[in-house]
Write an enzyme that holds these catalytic residues in place. Structure first.
Site, PDB file in Angstrom:
ATOM      1  N   LYS A 146       0.818  -1.195   0.000  1.00 60.33           N
ATOM      2  CA  LYS A 146       0.000   0.000   0.000  1.00 60.33           C
ATOM      3  C   LYS A 146       0.867   1.268   0.000  1.00 60.33           C
ATOM      4  CE  LYS A 146      -3.424  -2.142   3.053  1.00 60.33           C
ATOM      5  NZ  LYS A 146      -3.990  -2.064   4.412  1.00 60.33           N
ATOM      6  N   GLY A 147       2.089   1.157   0.460  1.00 58.65           N
ATOM      7  CA  GLY A 147       2.896   2.329   0.798  1.00 58.65           C
ATOM      8  C   GLY A 147       3.131   3.330  -0.312  1.00 58.65           C
TER       9      GLY A 147
ATOM     10  N   ASP B 217       7.722   2.840  -2.437  1.00 55.72           N
ATOM     11  CA  ASP B 217       7.900   3.878  -1.417  1.00 55.72           C
ATOM     12  C   ASP B 217       9.322   3.878  -0.861  1.00 55.72           C
ATOM     13  OD1 ASP B 217       7.542   1.432  -0.147  1.00 55.72           O
ATOM     14  OD2 ASP B 217       6.070   2.139   1.300  1.00 55.72           O
TER      15      ASP B 217
ATOM     16  N   ASP C  48      14.539  -1.213   1.149  1.00 49.90           N
ATOM     17  CA  ASP C  48      15.339  -1.494   2.349  1.00 49.90           C
ATOM     18  C   ASP C  48      16.260  -2.674   2.019  1.00 49.90           C
ATOM     19  OD1 ASP C  48      16.245  -1.765   4.950  1.00 49.90           O
ATOM     20  OD2 ASP C  48      14.370  -2.499   5.769  1.00 49.90           O
TER      21      ASP C  48
ATOM     22  N   LYS D 144      17.010   3.213   1.341  1.00 51.60           N
ATOM     23  CA  LYS D 144      17.642   2.963   2.654  1.00 51.60           C
ATOM     24  C   LYS D 144      18.641   1.835   2.448  1.00 51.60           C
ATOM     25  CE  LYS D 144      15.032   1.359   6.176  1.00 51.60           C
ATOM     26  NZ  LYS D 144      14.012   1.447   7.236  1.00 51.60           N
TER      27      LYS D 144
ATOM     28  N   PHE E 180      13.211   3.456  11.249  1.00 53.94           N
ATOM     29  CA  PHE E 180      11.922   3.124  10.653  1.00 53.94           C
ATOM     30  C   PHE E 180      11.139   4.403  10.375  1.00 53.94           C
ATOM     31  CE2 PHE E 180       7.646   1.432  10.406  1.00 53.94           C
ATOM     32  CZ  PHE E 180       7.872   0.364   9.557  1.00 53.94           C
TER      33      PHE E 180
ATOM     34  N   ASP F 259       3.576   3.277   6.691  1.00 48.92           N
ATOM     35  CA  ASP F 259       2.844   3.006   7.936  1.00 48.92           C
ATOM     36  C   ASP F 259       3.697   2.326   8.996  1.00 48.92           C
ATOM     37  OD1 ASP F 259       3.070   0.410   6.672  1.00 48.92           O
ATOM     38  OD2 ASP F 259       1.527  -0.271   8.059  1.00 48.92           O
TER      39      ASP F 259
ATOM     40  N   ARG G  54      -0.058   6.638   7.768  1.00 48.93           N
ATOM     41  CA  ARG G  54       0.038   6.799   6.300  1.00 48.93           C
ATOM     42  C   ARG G  54      -0.410   8.190   5.860  1.00 48.93           C
ATOM     43  NH1 ARG G  54       1.058   1.748   3.990  1.00 48.93           N
ATOM     44  NH2 ARG G  54      -0.012  -0.024   4.913  1.00 48.93           N
TER      45      ARG G  54
HETATM   46  P1  5GP Z   1      12.488  -4.528   1.467  1.00 41.77           P
HETATM   47  O1  5GP Z   1      11.902  -5.747   0.813  1.00 41.77           O
HETATM   48  O2  5GP Z   1      13.262  -3.665   0.534  1.00 41.77           O
HETATM   49  O3  5GP Z   1      13.270  -4.884   2.691  1.00 41.77           O
HETATM   50  O4  5GP Z   1      11.298  -3.701   2.051  1.00 41.77           O
HETATM   51  C1  5GP Z   1      10.412  -3.042   1.267  1.00 41.77           C
HETATM   52  C2  5GP Z   1       9.124  -2.789   1.986  1.00 41.77           C
HETATM   53  O5  5GP Z   1       9.268  -2.837   3.412  1.00 41.77           O
HETATM   54  C3  5GP Z   1       8.647  -1.394   1.668  1.00 41.77           C
HETATM   55  O6  5GP Z   1       7.819  -1.396   0.521  1.00 41.77           O
HETATM   56  C4  5GP Z   1       7.902  -1.020   2.917  1.00 41.77           C
HETATM   57  O7  5GP Z   1       6.584  -1.488   2.817  1.00 41.77           O
HETATM   58  C5  5GP Z   1       8.611  -1.773   4.014  1.00 41.77           C
HETATM   59  N1  5GP Z   1       9.603  -0.915   4.682  1.00 41.77           N
HETATM   60  C6  5GP Z   1      10.951  -0.983   4.625  1.00 41.77           C
HETATM   61  N2  5GP Z   1      11.523  -0.016   5.378  1.00 41.77           N
HETATM   62  C7  5GP Z   1      10.486   0.698   5.903  1.00 41.77           C
HETATM   63  C8  5GP Z   1      10.419   1.848   6.768  1.00 41.77           C
HETATM   64  O8  5GP Z   1      11.401   2.461   7.202  1.00 41.77           O
HETATM   65  N3  5GP Z   1       9.155   2.278   7.075  1.00 41.77           N
HETATM   66  C9  5GP Z   1       8.028   1.660   6.630  1.00 41.77           C
HETATM   67  N4  5GP Z   1       6.857   2.174   7.009  1.00 41.77           N
HETATM   68  N5  5GP Z   1       8.064   0.587   5.825  1.00 41.77           N
HETATM   69  C10 5GP Z   1       9.276   0.113   5.458  1.00 41.77           C
END
Ligand code: 5GP
Length: 172
Positions: free
Chosen positions: A40-41, A97, A100, A128, A149, A156, A162
């Protein structure tokens, strides 16, 4: 107690969104562009970005869940909403969004490639990098952020925050 520490103002977000939208508009002139938002982000970012674009565009969404605990992606990614549009031969730009570990994007890129698009590129609001596990090329990135975070502007924590117009570091 939860504390929200300001990270990016609405003005800083808007400026970068407009700048990245200009680059995308230049790069995709004369192409068949489809934006695929990751729910959703990404919906707030995508909504602002697409309205700054000056090229014709089609939209779709996928919804990815990673069944982990707390604030880290588990890597067990599952799509709870699949793609609706036919993207064969189209130029696809994924709108995310925050990247990570990169595991969510790696999974979605593979999924979208399986439909035979002409190209798949990535546009992310936030990059990030500290915990990156998958080598992902982010073609258009707005802001590089440090560890912590983040919430607001679509992001969220347990479905809260959000709606905040700016981005904050949530300290739990
Ligand atoms: P990844 O698969 O790259 O580790 O994570 C991607 C997803 O994790 C993002 O689309 C998001 O939904 C969530 N996410 C990663 N870091 C953050 C953060 O700092 N804040 C929030 N709210 N969601 C995050």
């Amino acid at each position: 107690m939860r504390v929200l520490v300001p990270v990016l103002t609405k003005n800083a977000i808007d400026k970068k969104v407009a700048e990245v939208a200009r680059k995308i508009s230049d790069d995709y002139k004369g192409k068949d562009l489809v934006l695929v938002g990751i729910l959703k982000g990404a919906f707030v970012f995508m909504s602002d970005l697409m309205r700054c674009l000056t090229v014709p565009v089609k939209l779709d969404f996928v919804c990815a869940s990673s069944y982990g605990t707390g604030t880290t992606t588990s890597g067990n990614i599952k799509l709870t909403k699949e793609l609706g549009l036919d993207i064969k031969g189209k130029d696809v730009l994924i709108i995310e969004d925050i990247v990570d570990t990169g595991l969510t994007l790696a999974y979605i890129i593979d999924y979208l490639e399986s439909f035979g698009p002409a190209s798949v590129k990535v546009c992310a609001l936030l990059d990030k990098r500290e915990r990156r596990k998958a080598e992902i090329k982010i073609d258009y990135s707005c802001h590089v952020v440090g560890e912590g975070f983040l919430v607001g502007y679509g992001l969220d924590y347990a479905e809260e925050y959000r709606n905040l117009p700016e981005i904050y570091h949530l300290k739990l």
